[in-house]
Design an enzyme around this catalytic site. Structure first.
Site, PDB file in Angstrom:
ATOM      1  N   ASP A   1       0.811  -1.214   0.000  1.00  0.00           N
ATOM      2  CA  ASP A   1       0.000   0.000   0.000  1.00  0.00           C
ATOM      3  C   ASP A   1       0.844   1.264   0.000  1.00  0.00           C
ATOM      4  O   ASP A   1       2.029   1.227   0.268  1.00  0.00           O
ATOM      5  CB  ASP A   1      -0.813   0.000   1.299  1.00  0.00           C
TER       6      ASP A   1
ATOM      7  N   LYS B   1      -1.472   4.840  -4.539  1.00  0.00           N
ATOM      8  CA  LYS B   1      -1.619   5.863  -5.574  1.00  0.00           C
ATOM      9  C   LYS B   1      -0.452   6.828  -5.674  1.00  0.00           C
ATOM     10  O   LYS B   1      -0.456   7.726  -6.482  1.00  0.00           O
ATOM     11  CB  LYS B   1      -2.925   6.632  -5.432  1.00  0.00           C
TER      12      LYS B   1
ATOM     13  N   MET C   1      -5.322  12.032   8.295  1.00  0.00           N
ATOM     14  CA  MET C   1      -5.790  12.525   6.989  1.00  0.00           C
ATOM     15  C   MET C   1      -6.436  13.908   7.102  1.00  0.00           C
ATOM     16  O   MET C   1      -7.405  14.197   6.417  1.00  0.00           O
ATOM     17  CB  MET C   1      -6.806  11.531   6.381  1.00  0.00           C
TER      18      MET C   1
HETATM   19  N1  SAH Z   1      -3.346   2.446   8.907  1.00  0.00           N
HETATM   20  C1  SAH Z   1      -2.571   3.665   9.097  1.00  0.00           C
HETATM   21  C2  SAH Z   1      -3.388   4.894   8.745  1.00  0.00           C
HETATM   22  C3  SAH Z   1      -3.811   4.970   7.291  1.00  0.00           C
HETATM   23  S1  SAH Z   1      -4.659   6.461   6.913  1.00  0.00           S
HETATM   24  C4  SAH Z   1      -2.049   3.719  10.528  1.00  0.00           C
HETATM   25  O1  SAH Z   1      -2.503   2.931  11.378  1.00  0.00           O
HETATM   26  O2  SAH Z   1      -1.160   4.533  10.809  1.00  0.00           O
HETATM   27  C5  SAH Z   1      -3.342   7.484   6.327  1.00  0.00           C
HETATM   28  C6  SAH Z   1      -3.018   8.562   7.329  1.00  0.00           C
HETATM   29  O3  SAH Z   1      -2.212   8.037   8.372  1.00  0.00           O
HETATM   30  C7  SAH Z   1      -2.210   9.715   6.769  1.00  0.00           C
HETATM   31  O4  SAH Z   1      -3.021  10.638   6.087  1.00  0.00           O
HETATM   32  C8  SAH Z   1      -1.636  10.301   8.037  1.00  0.00           C
HETATM   33  O5  SAH Z   1      -2.623  11.034   8.732  1.00  0.00           O
HETATM   34  C9  SAH Z   1      -1.346   9.051   8.853  1.00  0.00           C
HETATM   35  N2  SAH Z   1       0.034   8.575   8.700  1.00  0.00           N
HETATM   36  C10 SAH Z   1       0.439   7.382   8.227  1.00  0.00           C
HETATM   37  N3  SAH Z   1       1.791   7.268   8.301  1.00  0.00           N
HETATM   38  C11 SAH Z   1       2.245   8.418   8.849  1.00  0.00           C
HETATM   39  C12 SAH Z   1       3.537   8.910   9.224  1.00  0.00           C
HETATM   40  N4  SAH Z   1       4.653   8.188   9.036  1.00  0.00           N
HETATM   41  N5  SAH Z   1       3.619  10.144   9.787  1.00  0.00           N
HETATM   42  C13 SAH Z   1       2.521  10.874  10.000  1.00  0.00           C
HETATM   43  N6  SAH Z   1       1.267  10.467   9.665  1.00  0.00           N
HETATM   44  C14 SAH Z   1       1.124   9.248   9.117  1.00  0.00           C
END
Ligand code: SAH
Length: 246
Positions: free
Chosen positions: A34, A56, A168
């Site tokens: 992903d 994407k 997000m």
């Molecule tokens: N399943 C993921 C979340 C997916 S939704 C989790 O548990 O972390 C995607 C969002 O996750 C992004 O828009 C951002 O808000 C956050 N995100 C994911 N990786 C990140 C990172 N390394 N640093 C900051 N925000 C992150």
């Protein structure tokens, strides 16, 4: 027999992946990767594994949710084990639940392997705990992505007085801050935004609810980022200063 896993790769730092995740990844014939997954974690995949990027980013069109599930089913029916690799935790805003349902409808049981979610890892990198007895009795994970009818009930969230962790939310940050102020949250409520947490390019901004959107814009912070709102955001290594970037 072929197996299916839904694996959380954690927030980015390869060392934050679980042992179980690395072990399962090493067993897979096919790995569907992903967005937001650090490609470095693929070092744990078999050398001969087929790696498929379905996110994407990188200019490629994203594969639809149905397309991803169909690809998983095709590989499984051909006797190949499939690892579906997602950023953070697969069951936190990762649509992992939907994939599990779609696979179950096709008679496939998928094994879930948790990952460290960005909503906890990102604040921790700058010393912010999501709960603290002096500041918050709990924490709410909420998506800032929704608009219209899927908009969270910000009034209700403010009333909980819990830490808000927004995923997000960067694109709509100014609207979200305005909604929280309108719902009665004080303008001096401490906030932080952390971009690309646990990766070398990580950056963050600390601010108050009043200065959050302008501070983030001034620093040029974008996605992926986690926004923390609440008293816990005073904690950690740098003091609050309206829009201070590190
Ligand atoms: N399943 C993921 C979340 C997916 S939704 C989790 O548990 O972390 C995607 C969002 O996750 C992004 O828009 C951002 O808000 C956050 N995100 C994911 N990786 C990140 C990172 N390394 N640093 C900051 N925000 C992150």
């Amino acid at each position: 027999m072929s197996r299916a896993w839904l694996i959380g790769a954690g927030p980015g730092d390869v060392e934050l992946m679980t042992l179980k995740a690395t072990r399962a990844l090493g067993e897979a014939d096919v790995v569907l990767v992903d967005d937001l997954v650090n490609p470095d974690v693929l070092q744990f995949a078999r050398k001969d594994a087929q790696i498929v990027y379905v996110g994407k980013r990188g200019g490629q069109p994203s594969t639809s949710q149905a397309g991803i599930v169909n690809a998983m089913l095709a590989h499984l029916r051909a006797g190949r084990s499939v690892a579906r690799l997602k950023g953070g935790d697969p069951f936190v805003f990762g649509r992992g639940g939907e994939e599990q349902q779609a696979l179950a409808a096709a008679g496939i049981r998928v094994e879930i392997i948790n990952g460290i979610t960005a909503g906890i890892a990102a604040p921790a990198t700058i010393g912010i705990p999501v709960t603290h007895r002096d500041h918050a009795q709990g924490v709410v994970f909420v998506t800032g992505h929704g608009a219209g009818s899927s908009e969270p009930d910000w009034h209700a969230l403010v009333a909980t007085r819990m830490t808000l962790i927004i995923y997000m939310g960067m694109r709509r940050l100014s609207e979200i801050a305005t909604a929280l102020l309108a719902a009665g949250m004080p303008g001096d409520t401490p906030c932080a935004a952390i971009e690309s947490a646990t990766r070398p390019e990580q950056r963050h901004v600390r601010a108050t609810l009043d200065t959050l959107a302008s501070g983030v814009a001034a620093a040029g912070l974008g996605s992926p980022a986690i926004v923390v709102i609440g008293g816990v955001a005073t904690l950690g290594e740098t003091p609050i200063a309206g829009g201070d970037t590190v």
